[in-house]
Design a protein around this motif. Sequence first.
Motif, PDB file in Angstrom:
ATOM      1  N   GLY A  62       0.819  -1.217   0.000  1.00 13.53           N
ATOM      2  CA  GLY A  62       0.000   0.000   0.000  1.00 13.53           C
ATOM      3  C   GLY A  62       0.846   1.256   0.000  1.00 13.53           C
ATOM      4  N   ALA A  63       1.912   1.247   0.801  1.00 15.05           N
ATOM      5  CA  ALA A  63       2.810   2.406   0.849  1.00 15.05           C
ATOM      6  C   ALA A  63       3.521   2.597  -0.487  1.00 15.05           C
ATOM      7  CB  ALA A  63       3.826   2.234   1.981  1.00 15.05           C
ATOM      8  N   ALA A  64       3.942   1.491  -1.108  1.00 17.22           N
ATOM      9  CA  ALA A  64       4.628   1.586  -2.403  1.00 17.22           C
ATOM     10  C   ALA A  64       3.693   2.125  -3.480  1.00 17.22           C
ATOM     11  CB  ALA A  64       5.167   0.224  -2.812  1.00 17.22           C
ATOM     12  N   ILE A  65       2.466   1.650  -3.504  1.00 17.83           N
ATOM     13  CA  ILE A  65       1.501   2.133  -4.501  1.00 17.83           C
ATOM     14  C   ILE A  65       1.203   3.614  -4.272  1.00 17.83           C
ATOM     15  CG2 ILE A  65      -0.905   1.942  -5.256  1.00 17.83           C
ATOM     16  CD1 ILE A  65      -0.628  -1.097  -4.858  1.00 17.83           C
ATOM     17  N   SER A  66       1.043   4.016  -3.010  1.00 18.48           N
ATOM     18  CA  SER A  66       0.807   5.434  -2.704  1.00 18.48           C
ATOM     19  C   SER A  66       1.984   6.292  -3.147  1.00 18.48           C
ATOM     20  CB  SER A  66       0.579   5.624  -1.204  1.00 18.48           C
ATOM     21  OG  SER A  66      -0.589   4.977  -0.799  1.00 18.48           O
ATOM     22  N   GLY A  67       3.211   5.809  -2.922  1.00 20.20           N
ATOM     23  CA  GLY A  67       4.395   6.547  -3.341  1.00 20.20           C
ATOM     24  C   GLY A  67       4.483   6.693  -4.845  1.00 20.20           C
ATOM     25  N   ILE A  68       4.163   5.627  -5.570  1.00 24.47           N
ATOM     26  CA  ILE A  68       4.208   5.679  -7.030  1.00 24.47           C
ATOM     27  C   ILE A  68       3.173   6.666  -7.565  1.00 24.47           C
ATOM     28  CG2 ILE A  68       3.737   4.332  -9.123  1.00 24.47           C
ATOM     29  CD1 ILE A  68       5.066   1.942  -7.642  1.00 24.47           C
ATOM     30  N   VAL A  69       1.967   6.629  -6.990  1.00 26.64           N
ATOM     31  CA  VAL A  69       0.925   7.566  -7.422  1.00 26.64           C
ATOM     32  C   VAL A  69       1.341   9.007  -7.122  1.00 26.64           C
ATOM     33  CG1 VAL A  69      -1.445   8.323  -6.955  1.00 26.64           C
ATOM     34  CG2 VAL A  69      -0.966   5.901  -7.285  1.00 26.64           C
ATOM     35  N   ALA A  70       1.941   9.234  -5.954  1.00 23.70           N
ATOM     36  CA  ALA A  70       2.393  10.587  -5.600  1.00 23.70           C
ATOM     37  C   ALA A  70       3.481  11.069  -6.553  1.00 23.70           C
ATOM     38  CB  ALA A  70       2.897  10.607  -4.159  1.00 23.70           C
ATOM     39  N   MET A  71       4.413  10.201  -6.912  1.00 26.56           N
ATOM     40  CA  MET A  71       5.463  10.590  -7.856  1.00 26.56           C
ATOM     41  C   MET A  71       4.881  10.893  -9.226  1.00 26.56           C
ATOM     42  SD  MET A  71       8.850   8.295  -6.974  1.00 26.56           S
ATOM     43  CE  MET A  71       8.100   6.745  -7.365  1.00 26.56           C
ATOM     44  N   PHE A  72       3.910  10.091  -9.676  1.00 31.79           N
ATOM     45  CA  PHE A  72       3.275  10.315 -10.968  1.00 31.79           C
ATOM     46  C   PHE A  72       2.574  11.668 -10.989  1.00 31.79           C
ATOM     47  CE2 PHE A  72      -0.451   9.784 -13.772  1.00 31.79           C
ATOM     48  CZ  PHE A  72       0.219   9.595 -14.964  1.00 31.79           C
ATOM     49  N   VAL A  75       5.153  14.464 -11.202  1.00 27.19           N
ATOM     50  CA  VAL A  75       5.690  14.618 -12.558  1.00 27.19           C
ATOM     51  C   VAL A  75       4.680  15.348 -13.441  1.00 27.19           C
ATOM     52  CG1 VAL A  75       6.337  13.332 -14.640  1.00 27.19           C
ATOM     53  CG2 VAL A  75       7.268  12.668 -12.427  1.00 27.19           C
ATOM     54  N   LEU A  76       3.397  14.989 -13.322  1.00 29.15           N
ATOM     55  CA  LEU A  76       2.376  15.681 -14.112  1.00 29.15           C
ATOM     56  C   LEU A  76       2.291  17.155 -13.733  1.00 29.15           C
ATOM     57  CD1 LEU A  76      -0.585  13.132 -14.252  1.00 29.15           C
ATOM     58  CD2 LEU A  76       1.005  13.742 -16.071  1.00 29.15           C
ATOM     59  N   ALA A  77       2.390  17.464 -12.444  1.00 28.73           N
ATOM     60  CA  ALA A  77       2.324  18.854 -12.001  1.00 28.73           C
ATOM     61  C   ALA A  77       3.523  19.650 -12.528  1.00 28.73           C
ATOM     62  CB  ALA A  77       2.270  18.915 -10.478  1.00 28.73           C
ATOM     63  N   LYS A  78       4.711  19.062 -12.484  1.00 26.00           N
ATOM     64  CA  LYS A  78       5.898  19.749 -13.008  1.00 26.00           C
ATOM     65  C   LYS A  78       5.773  20.000 -14.502  1.00 26.00           C
ATOM     66  CE  LYS A  78       9.154  18.195  -9.517  1.00 26.00           C
ATOM     67  NZ  LYS A  78      10.347  17.399  -9.232  1.00 26.00           N
ATOM     68  N   HIS A  79       5.227  19.022 -15.226  1.00 29.35           N
ATOM     69  CA  HIS A  79       5.027  19.190 -16.667  1.00 29.35           C
ATOM     70  C   HIS A  79       4.043  20.329 -16.932  1.00 29.35           C
ATOM     71  CE1 HIS A  79       4.699  18.154 -20.879  1.00 29.35           C
ATOM     72  NE2 HIS A  79       3.382  18.082 -20.743  1.00 29.35           N
ATOM     73  N   ARG A  80       2.975  20.395 -16.164  1.00 28.23           N
ATOM     74  CA  ARG A  80       1.970  21.445 -16.334  1.00 28.23           C
ATOM     75  C   ARG A  80       2.569  22.815 -16.011  1.00 28.23           C
ATOM     76  NH1 ARG A  80      -1.889  23.633 -19.014  1.00 28.23           N
ATOM     77  NH2 ARG A  80      -3.511  24.587 -17.784  1.00 28.23           N
ATOM     78  N   ILE A  81       3.406  22.888 -14.978  1.00 29.25           N
ATOM     79  CA  ILE A  81       4.049  24.154 -14.617  1.00 29.25           C
ATOM     80  C   ILE A  81       4.938  24.640 -15.749  1.00 29.25           C
ATOM     81  CG2 ILE A  81       5.792  25.168 -13.091  1.00 29.25           C
ATOM     82  CD1 ILE A  81       4.551  23.488 -10.822  1.00 29.25           C
ATOM     83  N   LYS A  82       5.732  23.737 -16.338  1.00 25.34           N
ATOM     84  CA  LYS A  82       6.593  24.126 -17.461  1.00 25.34           C
ATOM     85  C   LYS A  82       5.767  24.616 -18.641  1.00 25.34           C
ATOM     86  CE  LYS A  82      10.527  21.151 -16.421  1.00 25.34           C
ATOM     87  NZ  LYS A  82      11.330  20.005 -16.865  1.00 25.34           N
ATOM     88  N   GLU A  83       4.659  23.934 -18.898  1.00 27.57           N
ATOM     89  CA  GLU A  83       3.782  24.317 -20.005  1.00 27.57           C
ATOM     90  C   GLU A  83       3.200  25.714 -19.764  1.00 27.57           C
ATOM     91  OE1 GLU A  83      -0.580  22.763 -21.145  1.00 27.57           O
ATOM     92  OE2 GLU A  83       0.971  21.225 -21.254  1.00 27.57           O
ATOM     93  N   LEU A  84       2.756  25.982 -18.542  1.00 29.20           N
ATOM     94  CA  LEU A  84       2.189  27.295 -18.228  1.00 29.20           C
ATOM     95  C   LEU A  84       3.242  28.391 -18.276  1.00 29.20           C
ATOM     96  CD1 LEU A  84      -0.236  26.320 -15.327  1.00 29.20           C
ATOM     97  CD2 LEU A  84      -0.857  27.060 -17.633  1.00 29.20           C
ATOM     98  N   LEU A  85       4.471  28.091 -17.866  1.00 29.18           N
ATOM     99  CA  LEU A  85       5.550  29.081 -17.953  1.00 29.18           C
ATOM    100  C   LEU A  85       5.868  29.433 -19.410  1.00 29.18           C
ATOM    101  CD1 LEU A  85       8.006  27.919 -15.152  1.00 29.18           C
ATOM    102  CD2 LEU A  85       6.680  30.035 -15.227  1.00 29.18           C
ATOM    103  N   ARG A  86       5.872  28.406 -20.284  1.00 24.25           N
ATOM    104  CA  ARG A  86       6.102  28.688 -21.708  1.00 24.25           C
ATOM    105  C   ARG A  86       4.987  29.555 -22.266  1.00 24.25           C
ATOM    106  NH1 ARG A  86       6.106  23.243 -23.664  1.00 24.25           N
ATOM    107  NH2 ARG A  86       6.912  22.399 -21.767  1.00 24.25           N
ATOM    108  N   GLU A  87       3.752  29.257 -21.883  1.00 25.82           N
ATOM    109  CA  GLU A  87       2.608  30.035 -22.358  1.00 25.82           C
ATOM    110  C   GLU A  87       2.681  31.472 -21.840  1.00 25.82           C
ATOM    111  OE1 GLU A  87      -2.213  29.937 -21.729  1.00 25.82           O
ATOM    112  OE2 GLU A  87      -1.117  28.044 -21.694  1.00 25.82           O
TER     113      GLU A  87
END
Length: 111
Positions: free
Chosen positions: A52-62, A65-77
């Motif tokens: 359960g802890a491993a699955i929670s960690g993987i979901v949190a990392m995913f 990563v999505l949030a960082k990608h969105r931040i980069k996209e918004l900065l470019r815009e």
Amino acid sequence: MKFQWTWLLGLLFAIIIAIFSVLNVDSVPVNYAFGTSEWPLVLIILCSALLGAAISGIVAMFRSVLAKHRIKELLREMNAKELTIAAQQNQIMELQKLVPAMDPDEVKEID
């Protein structure tokens, strides 16, 4: 401060799971799709908690990563829009240079 509370709650949860699992040491049957085996309940509890802890960690990392990608996209815009605004401000300044300064009285006469 939030990280400290999260760490403290995680440690408390781990202690509770450890105490609970040590109190349950009987062997229990585990049914797989291909057979059955006997496992100590303590191992099943600990493995379930770790999984359960491993699955929670993987979901949190995913999600991170999505949030960082969105931040980069918004900065470019944002940078693109700032460049557009700067170009439009330059156009306005050049147009203001082309139009001679008029007195307010002249403007009234035109109307």
